[in-house]
Structure formats: structure tokens, C-alpha cells
Design a protein around this motif. Structure first.
Motif, PDB file in Angstrom:
ATOM      1  N   UNK A  19       0.842  -1.302  -0.282  1.00  0.00           N
ATOM      2  CA  UNK A  19       0.174  -0.307   0.234  1.00  0.00           C
ATOM      3  C   UNK A  19       1.091   1.547   0.178  1.00  0.00           C
ATOM      4  N   UNK A  20       2.234   1.366   0.670  1.00  0.00           N
ATOM      5  CA  UNK A  20       3.099   2.472   0.238  1.00  0.00           C
ATOM      6  C   UNK A  20       3.945   2.408  -0.803  1.00  0.00           C
ATOM      7  N   UNK A  21       3.565   1.991  -1.160  1.00  0.00           N
ATOM      8  CA  UNK A  21       4.563   1.941  -2.809  1.00  0.00           C
ATOM      9  C   UNK A  21       3.579   2.143  -3.915  1.00  0.00           C
ATOM     10  N   UNK A  22       2.079   1.501  -3.119  1.00  0.00           N
ATOM     11  CA  UNK A  22       0.982   1.669  -4.398  1.00  0.00           C
ATOM     12  C   UNK A  22       1.076   3.341  -4.262  1.00  0.00           C
ATOM     13  N   UNK A  23       0.659   4.330  -2.721  1.00  0.00           N
ATOM     14  CA  UNK A  23       0.432   5.163  -2.725  1.00  0.00           C
ATOM     15  C   UNK A  23       1.846   6.130  -3.395  1.00  0.00           C
ATOM     16  N   UNK A  24       2.459   6.048  -2.855  1.00  0.00           N
ATOM     17  CA  UNK A  24       3.704   6.921  -3.333  1.00  0.00           C
ATOM     18  C   UNK A  24       3.756   6.562  -4.942  1.00  0.00           C
ATOM     19  N   UNK A  25       4.028   5.443  -5.668  1.00  0.00           N
ATOM     20  CA  UNK A  25       3.783   5.623  -7.234  1.00  0.00           C
ATOM     21  C   UNK A  25       2.817   6.462  -7.570  1.00  0.00           C
ATOM     22  N   UNK A  26       1.107   6.470  -6.973  1.00  0.00           N
ATOM     23  CA  UNK A  26       0.341   7.062  -7.777  1.00  0.00           C
ATOM     24  C   UNK A  26       0.752   8.359  -7.825  1.00  0.00           C
ATOM     25  N   UNK A  27       1.753   8.770  -6.582  1.00  0.00           N
ATOM     26  CA  UNK A  27       1.135  10.583  -5.940  1.00  0.00           C
ATOM     27  C   UNK A  27       2.420  10.753  -6.750  1.00  0.00           C
ATOM     28  N   UNK A  28       3.235  10.081  -6.816  1.00  0.00           N
ATOM     29  CA  UNK A  28       4.985  10.866  -8.035  1.00  0.00           C
ATOM     30  C   UNK A  28       4.513  10.417  -9.177  1.00  0.00           C
ATOM     31  N   UNK A  29       3.376   9.626 -10.098  1.00  0.00           N
ATOM     32  CA  UNK A  29       2.817   9.410 -10.841  1.00  0.00           C
ATOM     33  C   UNK A  29       1.669  11.051 -11.734  1.00  0.00           C
ATOM     34  N   UNK A  30       1.405  11.286 -10.837  1.00  0.00           N
ATOM     35  CA  UNK A  30       0.583  12.709 -10.688  1.00  0.00           C
ATOM     36  C   UNK A  30       1.105  13.849 -10.534  1.00  0.00           C
ATOM     37  N   UNK A  31       2.342  13.409  -9.909  1.00  0.00           N
ATOM     38  CA  UNK A  31       2.970  14.602  -9.776  1.00  0.00           C
ATOM     39  C   UNK A  31       4.070  15.262 -11.437  1.00  0.00           C
ATOM     40  N   UNK A  32       4.177  14.523 -12.271  1.00  0.00           N
ATOM     41  CA  UNK A  32       4.196  14.625 -13.328  1.00  0.00           C
ATOM     42  C   UNK A  32       5.708  13.973 -13.424  1.00  0.00           C
TER      43      UNK A  32
END
Length: 80
Positions: A19-32
Motif C-alpha cells: 500500500x505504501x508503494x502504490x500510494x507513493x507511485x501514484x503520487x509520483x505519477x500524478x506529480x508529473x
């Protein structure tokens, strides 16, 4: 089949790391950072959080584990 393959503690540790990995990956992808950057950030976050969650979550009460180590002061003369 009384015994499960994975303990509840191990499943919880792996789930929280995922869950931590998915959250960080999504936030990073959404940040550009793009999909590749998000994937790398997610994998790094999951790998980094795994030992943290392993230390934070208490061991199962019924499972044998290593005995707690005794903390001893080092020998020699003390200061002061």
C-alpha cells in the motif's frame, strides 16, 4: 490443513508495504514524473517501508522467535 502458509503478521507487513508503494507511485505519477518514474518511486517506497513495518508490528504471540538479546554495558572504566 490447520496451518497457513503465511502468518497474519507477514501478510500484514507485506500488505502495508504494498500500500505504501502504490500510494507513493501514484503520487509520483500524478506529480508529473510519468509512469516509469512512478513505478520506480513505488518500488523504492515499498522496499524501504518493508523493514520499517517489520520492526514496528509486534510478533505473533503463538509463534516461536528469537530470544530477546540482553543489553550489557561495555567493560572498562566509566567517564565521570
Amino acid at each position: 490443513m490447520d496451518r497457513s502458509l503465511v502468518s497474519v503478521r507477514a501478510a500484514l507487513v507485506l500488505l502495508l508495504a504494498a500500500l505504501a508503494g502504490v500510494a507513493a507511485g501514484l503520487l509520483s505519477a500524478l506529480a508529473g514524473d510519468g509512469v516509469a518514474g512512478g513505478l520506480l518511486a513505488g518500488l523504492a517506497a515499498a522496499g524501504g517501508s518493508l523493514p520499517v513495518f517489520n520492526q514496528v508490528i509486534a510478533p505473533d504471540p503463538g509463534r516461536p522467535g528469537p530470544a530477546p538479546r540482553e543489553v550489557r554495558a561495555k567493560g572498562g572504566k566509566g567517564r565521570g
